[in-house]
Design a protein around this motif. Structure first.
Motif, PDB file in Angstrom:
ATOM      1  N   PRO A 112      17.662   1.075   6.043  1.00 13.35           N
ATOM      2  CA  PRO A 112      16.818   0.847   4.888  1.00 13.35           C
ATOM      3  C   PRO A 112      15.331   1.120   5.114  1.00 13.35           C
ATOM      4  O   PRO A 112      14.506   0.634   4.358  1.00 13.35           O
ATOM      5  N   VAL A 113      14.966   1.901   6.129  1.00 11.87           N
ATOM      6  CA  VAL A 113      13.562   2.224   6.372  1.00 11.87           C
ATOM      7  C   VAL A 113      13.123   3.251   5.332  1.00 11.87           C
ATOM      8  O   VAL A 113      13.753   4.292   5.178  1.00 11.87           O
ATOM      9  N   VAL A 114      12.041   2.946   4.605  1.00 10.02           N
ATOM     10  CA  VAL A 114      11.562   3.840   3.546  1.00 10.02           C
ATOM     11  C   VAL A 114      10.315   4.608   3.941  1.00 10.02           C
ATOM     12  O   VAL A 114       9.846   5.451   3.190  1.00 10.02           O
ATOM     13  N   GLY A 115       9.763   4.324   5.117  1.00 16.98           N
ATOM     14  CA  GLY A 115       8.576   5.018   5.587  1.00 16.98           C
ATOM     15  C   GLY A 115       7.784   4.136   6.527  1.00 16.98           C
ATOM     16  O   GLY A 115       8.318   3.171   7.084  1.00 16.98           O
ATOM     17  N   VAL A 116       6.502   4.482   6.697  1.00 16.21           N
ATOM     18  CA  VAL A 116       5.628   3.713   7.578  1.00 16.21           C
ATOM     19  C   VAL A 116       4.289   3.464   6.900  1.00 16.21           C
ATOM     20  O   VAL A 116       3.889   4.201   6.004  1.00 16.21           O
ATOM     21  N   VAL A 117       3.622   2.413   7.353  1.00 17.65           N
ATOM     22  CA  VAL A 117       2.248   2.128   6.939  1.00 17.65           C
ATOM     23  C   VAL A 117       1.406   1.949   8.192  1.00 17.65           C
ATOM     24  O   VAL A 117       1.926   1.645   9.272  1.00 17.65           O
ATOM     25  N   ASN A 118       0.121   2.156   8.023  1.00 19.39           N
ATOM     26  CA  ASN A 118      -0.822   1.946   9.115  1.00 19.39           C
ATOM     27  C   ASN A 118      -1.227   0.475   9.087  1.00 19.39           C
ATOM     28  O   ASN A 118      -1.772  -0.010   8.108  1.00 19.39           O
ATOM     29  N   TYR A 119      -0.956  -0.212  10.181  1.00 15.95           N
ATOM     30  CA  TYR A 119      -1.317  -1.622  10.289  1.00 15.95           C
ATOM     31  C   TYR A 119      -2.143  -1.779  11.561  1.00 15.95           C
ATOM     32  O   TYR A 119      -1.618  -1.645  12.661  1.00 15.95           O
ATOM     33  N   SER A 120      -3.436  -1.968  11.399  1.00 14.54           N
ATOM     34  CA  SER A 120      -4.361  -2.105  12.532  1.00 14.54           C
ATOM     35  C   SER A 120      -4.246  -0.927  13.491  1.00 14.54           C
ATOM     36  O   SER A 120      -4.250  -1.086  14.708  1.00 14.54           O
ATOM     37  N   GLY A 121      -4.095   0.278  12.926  1.00 16.61           N
ATOM     38  CA  GLY A 121      -4.052   1.492  13.745  1.00 16.61           C
ATOM     39  C   GLY A 121      -2.690   1.858  14.295  1.00 16.61           C
ATOM     40  O   GLY A 121      -2.551   2.858  14.984  1.00 16.61           O
ATOM     41  N   GLU A 122      -1.681   1.066  13.991  1.00 13.03           N
ATOM     42  CA  GLU A 122      -0.331   1.318  14.491  1.00 13.03           C
ATOM     43  C   GLU A 122       0.613   1.645  13.340  1.00 13.03           C
ATOM     44  O   GLU A 122       0.532   1.018  12.292  1.00 13.03           O
ATOM     45  N   PRO A 123       1.532   2.610  13.555  1.00 15.05           N
ATOM     46  CA  PRO A 123       2.524   2.870  12.508  1.00 15.05           C
ATOM     47  C   PRO A 123       3.584   1.773  12.500  1.00 15.05           C
ATOM     48  O   PRO A 123       4.195   1.468  13.521  1.00 15.05           O
ATOM     49  N   VAL A 124       3.771   1.158  11.341  1.00 15.05           N
ATOM     50  CA  VAL A 124       4.745   0.071  11.207  1.00 15.05           C
ATOM     51  C   VAL A 124       5.794   0.492  10.175  1.00 15.05           C
ATOM     52  O   VAL A 124       5.438   0.817   9.040  1.00 15.05           O
ATOM     53  N   PRO A 125       7.073   0.484  10.563  1.00 18.88           N
ATOM     54  CA  PRO A 125       8.139   0.840   9.616  1.00 18.88           C
ATOM     55  C   PRO A 125       8.211  -0.149   8.455  1.00 18.88           C
ATOM     56  O   PRO A 125       8.054  -1.354   8.644  1.00 18.88           O
ATOM     57  N   VAL A 126       8.462   0.396   7.251  1.00 18.52           N
ATOM     58  CA  VAL A 126       8.618  -0.414   6.044  1.00 18.52           C
ATOM     59  C   VAL A 126      10.099  -0.448   5.690  1.00 18.52           C
ATOM     60  O   VAL A 126      10.732   0.604   5.578  1.00 18.52           O
ATOM     61  N   LEU A 127      10.634  -1.656   5.518  1.00 13.89           N
ATOM     62  CA  LEU A 127      12.045  -1.819   5.170  1.00 13.89           C
ATOM     63  C   LEU A 127      12.214  -2.233   3.721  1.00 13.89           C
ATOM     64  O   LEU A 127      11.472  -3.079   3.225  1.00 13.89           O
ATOM     65  N   VAL A 160       0.855  -1.185   0.000  1.00 10.76           N
ATOM     66  CA  VAL A 160       0.000   0.000   0.000  1.00 10.76           C
ATOM     67  C   VAL A 160       0.894   1.239   0.000  1.00 10.76           C
ATOM     68  O   VAL A 160       2.122   1.138   0.082  1.00 10.76           O
ATOM     69  N   LEU A 161       0.266   2.397  -0.054  1.00  6.40           N
ATOM     70  CA  LEU A 161       1.002   3.652  -0.032  1.00  6.40           C
ATOM     71  C   LEU A 161       1.796   3.763   1.270  1.00  6.40           C
ATOM     72  O   LEU A 161       1.259   3.525   2.356  1.00  6.40           O
ATOM     73  N   VAL A 162       3.046   4.135   1.139  1.00  3.00           N
ATOM     74  CA  VAL A 162       3.939   4.278   2.296  1.00  3.00           C
ATOM     75  C   VAL A 162       4.073   5.759   2.617  1.00  3.00           C
ATOM     76  O   VAL A 162       4.368   6.570   1.740  1.00  3.00           O
ATOM     77  N   SER A 163       3.845   6.112   3.878  1.00  4.74           N
ATOM     78  CA  SER A 163       4.018   7.497   4.328  1.00  4.74           C
ATOM     79  C   SER A 163       5.471   7.717   4.696  1.00  4.74           C
ATOM     80  O   SER A 163       6.114   6.838   5.277  1.00  4.74           O
ATOM     81  N   PRO A 164       5.995   8.901   4.390  1.00  2.00           N
ATOM     82  CA  PRO A 164       7.392   9.173   4.740  1.00  2.00           C
ATOM     83  C   PRO A 164       7.600   9.168   6.257  1.00  2.00           C
ATOM     84  O   PRO A 164       6.685   9.476   7.013  1.00  2.00           O
ATOM     85  N   LEU A 165       8.799   8.830   6.665  1.00  2.00           N
ATOM     86  CA  LEU A 165       9.185   8.876   8.073  1.00  2.00           C
ATOM     87  C   LEU A 165      10.501   9.650   8.140  1.00  2.00           C
ATOM     88  O   LEU A 165      11.578   9.070   8.015  1.00  2.00           O
ATOM     89  N   PRO A 166      10.400  10.978   8.292  1.00  6.67           N
ATOM     90  CA  PRO A 166      11.617  11.791   8.323  1.00  6.67           C
ATOM     91  C   PRO A 166      12.592  11.306   9.396  1.00  6.67           C
ATOM     92  O   PRO A 166      12.173  10.875  10.471  1.00  6.67           O
ATOM     93  N   GLU A 167      13.851  11.382   9.072  1.00  5.82           N
ATOM     94  CA  GLU A 167      14.945  11.027   9.972  1.00  5.82           C
ATOM     95  C   GLU A 167      15.069   9.533  10.272  1.00  5.82           C
ATOM     96  O   GLU A 167      15.815   9.135  11.159  1.00  5.82           O
ATOM     97  N   ALA A 168      14.321   8.711   9.533  1.00  2.00           N
ATOM     98  CA  ALA A 168      14.450   7.263   9.712  1.00  2.00           C
ATOM     99  C   ALA A 168      15.719   6.788   9.018  1.00  2.00           C
ATOM    100  O   ALA A 168      16.087   7.309   7.970  1.00  2.00           O
ATOM    101  N   PRO A 169      16.395   5.799   9.589  1.00  2.67           N
ATOM    102  CA  PRO A 169      17.623   5.306   8.969  1.00  2.67           C
ATOM    103  C   PRO A 169      17.330   4.432   7.745  1.00  2.67           C
ATOM    104  O   PRO A 169      16.269   3.820   7.662  1.00  2.67           O
TER     105      PRO A 169
END
Length: 161
Positions: free
Chosen positions: A41-56, A30-39
Motif C-alpha cells: 500500500p505504499v503510494v509514494g514518499v514525502v520529504n521529512y526533515s531531509g529524509e525520504p519517508v514512504p507514505v502508506l 503534503v504533496l506525495v512524490s511517486p516511488l516507482p516499484e514500491a509495493p
C-alpha cells in the motif's frame, strides 16, 4: 493500575489507534512524490526533515475504498519495524490514556488477525489498535527497500551531474 497511551485517528467511520510510543509526529498532508516499484500500500514518499519517508495508504490496507490524498488529510509519522513511515489518515483526534484492563488483545477473540493488535472501548466507541509491525509483509519490506535505494541512487546521480 497501569494505563496505555494511544493516538486516535480516523479512516472513514473507523476510529483506530496506535501507541504513542510508535508516533514521531502528526503533520498536515503534503504533496506525495511517486516511488516507482514500491509495493502496495505504499503510494509514494514525502520529504521529512531531509529524509525520504514512504507514505502508506491505510485505507486499502483496512479494506476501505482508496481515494486521492487531500489537504484535509494528515500524515501520522510512526515507526514500523524500525522504519519511519507516514500513515495517511483522515484525521487525528486525540491522545488518550486507557486502563490496561480495558484493552483486549485481538488474538484472543480473532486468531490470525494480523493488522490489529488489540481492541478497546472508549466513550461508547470501539477503538481498533493497529499493529504497525504487520502493515507490510516481509516481501513488501524488501520491495520497499529496493525502491527506496533505486530512488535515492537516482537522485544522487542527478545531483552529481
Amino acid at each position: 493500575m497501569q494505563n496505555l497511551d494511544y493516538v486516535f485517528f480516523r479512516l472513514d467511520s473507523l476510529v483506530m489507534a496506535i501507541p504513542t510510543t510508535d508516533v514521531r509526529s502528526v503533520e498536515r498532508a503534503v504533496l506525495v512524490s511517486p516511488l516507482p516499484e514500491a509495493p502496495a500500500p505504499v503510494v509514494g514518499v514525502v520529504n521529512y526533515s531531509g529524509e525520504p519517508v514512504p507514505v502508506l495508504d491505510l485505507r486499502t490496507r483496512m479494506g476501505l475504498s482508496s481515494r486521492e490524498i487531500s489537504i484535509e488529510d494528515h500524515f501520522l509519522f510512526a515507526y514500523c519495524s524500525g522504519r519511519l513511515l507516514a500513515l495517511c489518515v483522515d484525521g487525528v483526534s486525540d491522545v488518550v490514556s486507557i486502563p490496561r484492563k480495558k484493552v483486549r488483545e485481538a488474538e484472543s477473540f480473532w486468531p490470525g488477525l494480523k493488522l490489529l493488535r488489540s481492541v478497546s472501548g472508549h466513550e461508547g466507541r470501539i477503538i481498533l489498535v493497529h499493529e504497525l509491525e504487520n502493515v507490510l509483509d516481509e516481501g513488501q519490506e524488501m520491495e520497499l527497500e529496493e525502491a527506496l535505494c533505486k530512488a535515492v541512487g537516482k537522485v544522487e546521480a542527478e545531483d552529481s551531474a
